[in-house]
Design a protein around this motif. Structure first.
Motif, PDB file in Angstrom:
ATOM      1  N   MET A   1      30.113   6.259  26.218  1.00  0.00           N
ATOM      2  CA  MET A   1      30.011   6.107  24.776  1.00  0.00           C
ATOM      3  C   MET A   1      31.028   7.040  24.129  1.00  0.00           C
ATOM      4  O   MET A   1      31.127   8.206  24.497  1.00  0.00           O
ATOM      5  N   HIS A   2      31.783   6.485  23.195  1.00  0.00           N
ATOM      6  CA  HIS A   2      32.783   7.285  22.484  1.00  0.00           C
ATOM      7  C   HIS A   2      32.413   7.346  21.007  1.00  0.00           C
ATOM      8  O   HIS A   2      32.179   6.323  20.381  1.00  0.00           O
ATOM      9  N   HIS A   3      32.394   8.562  20.458  1.00  0.00           N
ATOM     10  CA  HIS A   3      32.124   8.754  19.032  1.00  0.00           C
ATOM     11  C   HIS A   3      33.405   9.148  18.324  1.00  0.00           C
ATOM     12  O   HIS A   3      34.142  10.017  18.778  1.00  0.00           O
ATOM     13  N   SER A   4      33.641   8.505  17.191  1.00  0.00           N
ATOM     14  CA  SER A   4      34.749   8.882  16.327  1.00  0.00           C
ATOM     15  C   SER A   4      34.431   8.422  14.924  1.00  0.00           C
ATOM     16  O   SER A   4      34.114   7.259  14.711  1.00  0.00           O
ATOM     17  N   CYS A   5      34.493   9.323  13.984  1.00  0.00           N
ATOM     18  CA  CYS A   5      34.261   8.957  12.586  1.00  0.00           C
ATOM     19  C   CYS A   5      35.489   8.247  12.017  1.00  0.00           C
ATOM     20  O   CYS A   5      36.595   8.383  12.528  1.00  0.00           O
ATOM     21  N   GLY A   6      35.241   7.481  10.972  1.00  0.00           N
ATOM     22  CA  GLY A   6      36.327   6.841  10.254  1.00  0.00           C
ATOM     23  C   GLY A   6      36.737   5.511  10.831  1.00  0.00           C
ATOM     24  O   GLY A   6      36.066   4.929  11.676  1.00  0.00           O
ATOM     25  N   SER A   7      37.876   5.036  10.372  1.00  0.00           N
ATOM     26  CA  SER A   7      38.392   3.741  10.784  1.00  0.00           C
ATOM     27  C   SER A   7      39.205   3.899  12.071  1.00  0.00           C
ATOM     28  O   SER A   7      40.311   4.434  12.065  1.00  0.00           O
ATOM     29  N   ILE A   8      38.634   3.409  13.169  1.00  0.00           N
ATOM     30  CA  ILE A   8      39.321   3.491  14.458  1.00  0.00           C
ATOM     31  C   ILE A   8      39.653   2.095  14.994  1.00  0.00           C
ATOM     32  O   ILE A   8      39.970   1.942  16.161  1.00  0.00           O
ATOM     33  N   PHE A   9      39.602   1.100  14.129  1.00  0.00           N
ATOM     34  CA  PHE A   9      39.809  -0.282  14.543  1.00  0.00           C
ATOM     35  C   PHE A   9      41.065  -0.447  15.398  1.00  0.00           C
ATOM     36  O   PHE A   9      41.039  -1.105  16.435  1.00  0.00           O
ATOM     37  N   ALA A  28      30.481   1.158   8.620  1.00  0.00           N
ATOM     38  CA  ALA A  28      30.900  -0.009   7.835  1.00  0.00           C
ATOM     39  C   ALA A  28      31.496   0.328   6.473  1.00  0.00           C
ATOM     40  O   ALA A  28      32.089  -0.542   5.846  1.00  0.00           O
ATOM     41  N   LEU A  29      31.351   1.555   6.011  1.00  0.00           N
ATOM     42  CA  LEU A  29      31.944   1.914   4.722  1.00  0.00           C
ATOM     43  C   LEU A  29      33.425   2.255   4.841  1.00  0.00           C
ATOM     44  O   LEU A  29      34.095   2.468   3.843  1.00  0.00           O
ATOM     45  N   THR A  30      33.945   2.308   6.068  1.00  0.00           N
ATOM     46  CA  THR A  30      35.353   2.625   6.256  1.00  0.00           C
ATOM     47  C   THR A  30      36.164   1.345   6.469  1.00  0.00           C
ATOM     48  O   THR A  30      35.639   0.307   6.858  1.00  0.00           O
ATOM     49  N   LYS A  31      37.443   1.444   6.229  1.00  0.00           N
ATOM     50  CA  LYS A  31      38.352   0.302   6.314  1.00  0.00           C
ATOM     51  C   LYS A  31      38.333  -0.314   7.719  1.00  0.00           C
ATOM     52  O   LYS A  31      38.450   0.394   8.721  1.00  0.00           O
TER      53      LYS A  31
END
Length: 110
Positions: A1-9, A28-31
């Motif tokens: 499992m990898h955690h990263s905040c923000g838009s990592i698409f 879901a609130l990030t781009k």
């Protein structure tokens, strides 16, 4: 499992290539991190964790709003398998009303 905040698409393909099995969170609130977009792009390659907005909804929403939002997001429909529904961050912050956490569980069970 990898955690990263923000838009990592844009780096999710790299994480999958590195062997990551679960991406946390669905923030879901990030781009570009909307649940449907993630499912369409990567849903058959990796599982996701998150989806419950811990930035606004869990802190200031009511249990009724949380249940309604869970239904609007349709997380269980979008990810019938390969989803761990949880807050969009790794922890439940101290200012979250316990009734709101219960509302997440109630929405999942419905």
């Amino acid at each position: 499992m990898h955690h990263s905040c923000g838009s990592i698409f844009d780096i999710i393909p790299d994480l999958i290539a590195l062997g990551v099995d679960v991406i946390h969170p669905i923030q879901a609130l990030t781009k570009n991190m909307e649940p449907r977009r993630l499912k369409e792009a990567f849903g058959d390659k990796v599982a996701f964790c998150g989806g419950a907005d811990a930035q606004r909804l869990l802190i200031s929403g009511t249990p009724q709003q949380i249940k309604a939002k869970a239904k609007v997001l349709e997380l269980k429909e979008i990810f019938p398998t390969g989803l761990i529904i949880s807050p969009s961050h790794e922890a439940i912050l101290p200012d979250v009303d316990p009734a709101n956490i219960e509302a997440i569980f109630d929405a999942i069970k419905e």
